[in-house]
Design a protein around this motif. Structure first.
Motif, PDB file in Angstrom:
ATOM      1  N   TRP A 130       0.857  -1.186   0.000  1.00 40.93           N
ATOM      2  CA  TRP A 130       0.000   0.000   0.000  1.00 40.93           C
ATOM      3  C   TRP A 130       0.894   1.236   0.000  1.00 40.93           C
ATOM      4  N   THR A 132       0.745   5.924   0.187  1.00 38.82           N
ATOM      5  CA  THR A 132       0.076   7.061   0.813  1.00 38.82           C
ATOM      6  C   THR A 132      -0.141   8.146  -0.227  1.00 38.82           C
ATOM      7  N   ASP A 133      -1.212   8.921  -0.048  1.00 45.55           N
ATOM      8  CA  ASP A 133      -1.477  10.024  -0.966  1.00 45.55           C
ATOM      9  C   ASP A 133      -0.826  11.300  -0.453  1.00 45.55           C
ATOM     10  N   GLN A 135      -1.937  13.656   1.157  1.00 50.20           N
ATOM     11  CA  GLN A 135      -2.349  14.016   2.511  1.00 50.20           C
ATOM     12  C   GLN A 135      -1.887  12.997   3.552  1.00 50.20           C
ATOM     13  N   GLY A 136      -1.099  12.004   3.112  1.00 54.08           N
ATOM     14  CA  GLY A 136      -0.598  10.998   4.032  1.00 54.08           C
ATOM     15  C   GLY A 136      -1.581   9.888   4.336  1.00 54.08           C
ATOM     16  N   ARG A 137      -2.681   9.810   3.585  1.00 51.23           N
ATOM     17  CA  ARG A 137      -3.669   8.768   3.811  1.00 51.23           C
ATOM     18  C   ARG A 137      -3.267   7.473   3.100  1.00 51.23           C
ATOM     19  N   LYS A 138      -3.619   6.360   3.721  1.00 52.21           N
ATOM     20  CA  LYS A 138      -3.274   5.052   3.175  1.00 52.21           C
ATOM     21  C   LYS A 138      -4.035   4.802   1.881  1.00 52.21           C
ATOM     22  N   VAL A 139      -3.314   4.329   0.851  1.00 47.53           N
ATOM     23  CA  VAL A 139      -3.910   4.044  -0.452  1.00 47.53           C
ATOM     24  C   VAL A 139      -3.627   2.588  -0.811  1.00 47.53           C
TER      25      VAL A 139
END
Length: 222
Positions: A130, A132-133, A135-139
């Motif tokens: 996985w 991160t985008d 904004q640091g969100r998991k992708v």
């Protein structure tokens, strides 16, 4: 609608395509896995370009879920060898099972892996489970094993085309590579690729590849 650019692929004649295909087949037909490497140095730029070529591989949703760690530092190679041989001893001393060991017998492999120190370069290929985008969100990443496997194939072909030998090494488990290579937990090591010049007089097992009619099946219009 996604932005697009013009495709840069020149059309060739049938004769040109056939010649290119034959030339590439002849090149890859000569490729063999090598276990005896020379310690002669290999220019870092060759490794860089080979990895860049590998990173052109297609990937699920174009997420490019791979990382490559190229290692020439002797201390790091030594650490990898010690950790890999520890896993390999467990493998050959019973974890593999008699059937698996029997399948490997004709290759003459064992738990000793001196090539991990002798060869000038080790390239560890990691799959990113996985990312991160912005904004640091998991992708979530898609088709990671398939995508990274294609990249590894391109890497091997690129190195062979440059005149270097390779060995795909896969000690199991390979979690020690995350620690040694300082890679994050979202990355999984898939292949430890050894590359360099073959040792002078290097020999390889006398094996053959499957016949064409064993791997290629046609379904064409009458």
């Amino acid at each position: 609608m996604a932005e697009t650019v013009a495709l840069a692929l020149a059309r060739k004649t049938d004769a040109e395509m056939l010649a290119e295909a034959q030339s590439f087949f002849d090149l890859m037909q000569a490729r063999r896995t090598v276990r005896d490497f020379s310690s002669d140095p290999v220019d870092r730029e060759i490794i860089r370009l080979a990895v860049r070529a590998a990173a052109t591989a297609p990937s699920g949703a174009n997420q490019q879920p791979w990382s490559f760690v190229a290692i020439s530092d002797p201390e790091t190679k030594r650490a990898i060898r010690l950790a890999a041989e520890e896993e390999e001893r467990a493998f050959y001393e019973g974890k593999a099972g008699e059937e698996w060991l029997g399948a490997l017998a004709h290759l003459g492999t064992d738990a000793d892996k001196p090539f991990l120190e002798t060869a000038p370069w080790l390239i560890v290929i990691f799959g990113q489970r996985w990312g991160t985008d912005a904004q640091g969100r998991k992708v979530k990443h898609y088709y990671v094993p398939e995508s990274v496997s294609i990249a590894i194939g391109l890497l091997i072909a690129s190195l062979h085309s440059a005149g270097l030998a390779t060995l795909t090494h896969t000690p199991s488990p390979m979690g020690f590579l995350n620690q040694i290579c300082a890679r994050p937990d979202n990355e999984k090591p898939l292949v430890l690729l050894v590359t360099g010049h073959p040792a002078e007089g290097a020999r390889v097992p006398a094996i053959s590849r499957k016949n064409e009619d064993e791997v290629l099946f046609w379904k064409t219009a009458p």
